[in-house]
Design an enzyme around this catalytic site. Sequence first.
Site, PDB file in Angstrom:
ATOM      1  N   GLU A   1       1.300   1.853  -3.259  1.00  0.00           N
ATOM      2  CA  GLU A   1       0.420   1.406  -2.172  1.00  0.00           C
ATOM      3  C   GLU A   1      -0.496   2.526  -1.722  1.00  0.00           C
ATOM      4  O   GLU A   1      -1.669   2.295  -1.398  1.00  0.00           O
ATOM      5  CB  GLU A   1       1.266   0.902  -1.000  1.00  0.00           C
ATOM      6  CG  GLU A   1       0.467   0.197   0.103  1.00  0.00           C
ATOM      7  CD  GLU A   1      -0.054   1.113   1.195  1.00  0.00           C
ATOM      8  OE1 GLU A   1      -0.816   0.648   2.059  1.00  0.00           O
ATOM      9  OE2 GLU A   1       0.292   2.327   1.189  1.00  0.00           O
TER      10      GLU A   1
ATOM     11  N   ASP B   1       6.495   4.085  -2.308  1.00  0.00           N
ATOM     12  CA  ASP B   1       5.873   5.378  -2.600  1.00  0.00           C
ATOM     13  C   ASP B   1       5.444   6.074  -1.319  1.00  0.00           C
ATOM     14  O   ASP B   1       5.294   5.447  -0.262  1.00  0.00           O
ATOM     15  CB  ASP B   1       4.672   5.197  -3.530  1.00  0.00           C
ATOM     16  CG  ASP B   1       3.531   4.422  -2.886  1.00  0.00           C
ATOM     17  OD1 ASP B   1       3.803   3.357  -2.294  1.00  0.00           O
ATOM     18  OD2 ASP B   1       2.370   4.868  -2.978  1.00  0.00           O
TER      19      ASP B   1
END
Length: 405
Positions: free
Chosen positions: A173, A80
């Site tokens: 994350e 991400d």
Amino acid sequence: MKVEDRLLKYVSYWTTSDEENTNIPSSDRQFELGKELKKELEELGLEKVILTDHCYVYGLLPATPSMEHVKAIGFIAHMDTAPDYPGENVKPQIIKNYDGNDVLLKGSNTYLKTSDFPDLKNLVGRTLITTDGTTLLGADDKAGVAEIFTAVEQIIHENLPHGDIWVGITPDEEVGAGANLFDLDYFKAEFAFTVDGDYEGEVAYENFNAASAVFDIKGVNVHPGEAKDIMVNAAQIGCEIAMALPQDETPSHTQGREGFFHLMDMSGEVASAKLSYIVRDHDKNIFESRLNRLRTLEVEMNQKYGEGTVLLTITHSYENMLSVIEQHMEIIDLAKSAILKEGLEPLSRPVRGGTDGARLSFMGLPCPNLGTGGYGFHGPYEHISVEGMETAVRIIKNIVEAVAQ
């Protein structure tokens, strides 16, 4: 495939995580890159390759014959990108033989300035990859993904002896949830490295203690002409809370091991208001005192404006991994030797942030962080060099070789 080609492919996927969504993944778009990563690991010939229902990608490169006794090692990155800045329709700029001057970001007509990013002087002569100024780049942490996959590919093609090598790619994350559902019963490494830092010669094992804090403020709204002793202005209380915190203990005034209160979002009106903070400090005791300062503010505001006016919610995010890694310093020595082998000076400095490795270390998987060669993360000035990524690939390979020996 070259490491830069992998990066350029990965950044074409829009994988921004969503801090308002508590599901994992927080954005379904992350699955598109997850599917591609699963396919690549399968094509490389890894075993136990899966893409889970929560968008975690795992794969195993089994030990070469006679190396089954070698400790299993893992490498982890995240797919991400940060919600701090747009991550869709990324248009990278590639500058060959970078001359050391400010770089025009053509999409926004702004400049990546050497005065703002002095590390640029170390990248002269390299091939630089930047944004066009309208989005972030996504090297955080798609460079880490590209470096791990490229290192694994080279280990296979060069027939390098090795023990079990686990690969793990996480979602979310950037919103603090990357390690939440990481499956350590499946990912059988004895220790691992996240590849999620900046300077390619970095091995970091000290990070912030972190929490988020939200003040929900309930006001009383009446006509301002009749408001005396009745109106409670929630927006004004929000301003009062913000100004009650130390103004020099914010990100723009701190560095190194200095912690901060960071006002991330502020919204409201007379009837209701909301302040969202993140709180950070490397020192556990000072971190707790910061949280207690917020709790005291809640009490003071309720005493002043009436019970129930202010509600504080604190959510712990992650802890400083130092206390865990100190018990496994042989892992740090291993990484430093791998970095020295590339002629670089190993750098271990306190991370002013966190990684999946911090949470994983407390979950039982010692997991310091390696650099990727990227800088200026989370915004339009993000940049990385091809040579830095190539060095990061070699460092990963050096670690694998050292463990095998």
